[in-house]
Design an enzyme around this catalytic site. Structure first.
Site, PDB file in Angstrom:
ATOM      1  N   THR A 214       0.870  -1.173   0.000  1.00 31.49           N
ATOM      2  CA  THR A 214       0.000   0.000   0.000  1.00 31.49           C
ATOM      3  C   THR A 214       0.908   1.224   0.000  1.00 31.49           C
ATOM      4  O   THR A 214       2.119   1.110   0.200  1.00 31.49           O
ATOM      5  CB  THR A 214      -0.915   0.047   1.241  1.00 31.49           C
ATOM      6  OG1 THR A 214      -0.105   0.221   2.413  1.00 31.49           O
ATOM      7  CG2 THR A 214      -1.744  -1.219   1.387  1.00 31.49           C
TER       8      THR A 214
ATOM      9  N   ALA B  58       3.171  -1.087   4.702  1.00 30.47           N
ATOM     10  CA  ALA B  58       2.435   0.104   5.139  1.00 30.47           C
ATOM     11  C   ALA B  58       3.458   1.222   5.252  1.00 30.47           C
ATOM     12  O   ALA B  58       4.513   1.053   5.890  1.00 30.47           O
ATOM     13  CB  ALA B  58       1.756  -0.145   6.473  1.00 30.47           C
TER      14      ALA B  58
ATOM     15  N   VAL C 266       7.431  -2.309   7.072  1.00 27.59           N
ATOM     16  CA  VAL C 266       7.359  -0.842   7.138  1.00 27.59           C
ATOM     17  C   VAL C 266       8.000  -0.278   5.873  1.00 27.59           C
ATOM     18  O   VAL C 266       9.116  -0.642   5.510  1.00 27.59           O
ATOM     19  CB  VAL C 266       8.076  -0.309   8.393  1.00 27.59           C
ATOM     20  CG1 VAL C 266       8.106   1.216   8.382  1.00 27.59           C
ATOM     21  CG2 VAL C 266       7.402  -0.826   9.654  1.00 27.59           C
ATOM     22  N   LYS C 267       7.235   0.596   5.208  1.00 25.17           N
ATOM     23  CA  LYS C 267       7.736   1.170   3.955  1.00 25.17           C
ATOM     24  C   LYS C 267       8.287   2.569   4.247  1.00 25.17           C
ATOM     25  O   LYS C 267       7.584   3.409   4.819  1.00 25.17           O
ATOM     26  CB  LYS C 267       6.545   1.286   2.993  1.00 25.17           C
ATOM     27  CG  LYS C 267       6.858   1.017   1.547  1.00 25.17           C
ATOM     28  CD  LYS C 267       5.537   1.055   0.775  1.00 25.17           C
ATOM     29  CE  LYS C 267       5.719   0.790  -0.675  1.00 25.17           C
ATOM     30  NZ  LYS C 267       4.481   1.057  -1.417  1.00 25.17           N
ATOM     31  N   VAL C 268       9.537   2.778   3.845  1.00 24.59           N
ATOM     32  CA  VAL C 268      10.162   4.099   4.021  1.00 24.59           C
ATOM     33  C   VAL C 268      10.682   4.577   2.676  1.00 24.59           C
ATOM     34  O   VAL C 268      11.108   3.767   1.854  1.00 24.59           O
ATOM     35  CB  VAL C 268      11.319   4.060   5.056  1.00 24.59           C
ATOM     36  CG1 VAL C 268      10.838   3.600   6.422  1.00 24.59           C
ATOM     37  CG2 VAL C 268      12.464   3.181   4.586  1.00 24.59           C
TER      38      VAL C 268
END
Ligand code: E4P
Length: 217
Positions: free
Chosen positions: A27, A56, A82-84
């Site tokens: 997402t 996310a 975790v998307k960074v």
């Protein structure tokens, strides 16, 4: 090749998941906006539905705040990645979060040097954006190939997640090159089943079958 579905629409994820086509979900803030849902709620529902990694994305731009947001998102479920973003602060957050055992997807990658940095910062996934490079007349697929070569040269374990996939040809090419994962909208995944000769062949078989006057059931 693992298939991630690039959406926050629960029904679309469920339909593909029932067919065994979903190894994970990605997402981003734009997809959350499109879903009209609360990020924490919808991400929890997706994590309940799908066994694989669910990306996310943080929205802070400074490392400390990214880390705090990342921890909050990670608290949703064990299968959160975790998307960074691929900024210097994003790399700092990646290093800290991955050091805590958290899956991290480093997104918005547009160069092989960026991909090298993400691997060195401990990223679980690197997301090179094919379609957005194609949009500005650069070759997105060449980037996937370059990252594959460089990661293999040095034995980096970061998985190449081919992102911003817009067509079935992107999927085939990324698979040929050896991307570990691809993420695509549900419509592109469903379109992988289409071929005009399949339609034509089926039409001919059904026409001949009708002439036999037989029934199977
Ligand atoms: C996936 O992680 C990305 O957010 C997504 O593939 C971006 O796709 P787009 O360039 O079509 O928006």
């Amino acid at each position: 090749m693992k298939f991630f579905v690039d959406t926050a629409e629960i029904d679309a994820i469920a339909e593909l998941n029932d067919l065994g086509m979903v190894d994970g979900v990605t997402t981003n803030p734009s997809l959350i906006l499109k879903s009209g849902r609360d990020i924490l709620e919808v991400t929890r529902e997706i994590c309940d539905l799908v066994d694989g990694p669910v990306s996310a994305e943080v929205v802070a731009t400074e490392a400390e705040a990214m880390i705090a947001e990342g921890r909050r998102l990670a608290g949703i479920a064990d299968n959160i990645a975790v998307k960074v973003p691929l900024t210097w602060d994003g790399l700092k957050a990646c290093k800290v979060l991955s050091g805590e055992g958290q899956m991290v997807n480093v997104t918005l990658c547009f160069s092989v040097n960026q991909a090298l940095l993400a691997a060195k910062a401990g990223a679980t996934f690197i997301s090179p954006f094919i379609g957005r490079l194609d949009d500005i007349n650069l070759d997105g697929m060449e980037l996937i190939a370059d990252i594959r070569t460089v990661y293999d040269n040095y034995g980096f374990e970061t998985e190449i997640l081919a992102a911003s996939i817009r067509s079935v040809n992107h999927v085939a090419e990324a698979a040929r090159i050896g991307a570990d994962v691809m993420t695509a909208p549900p419509a592109v995944i469903k379109a992988l089943a289409n071929h005009p000769l399949t339609d034509k062949g089926l039409e001919a078989f059904l026409a001949d079958w009708a002439k036999t006057g037989q029934k199977i059931l």
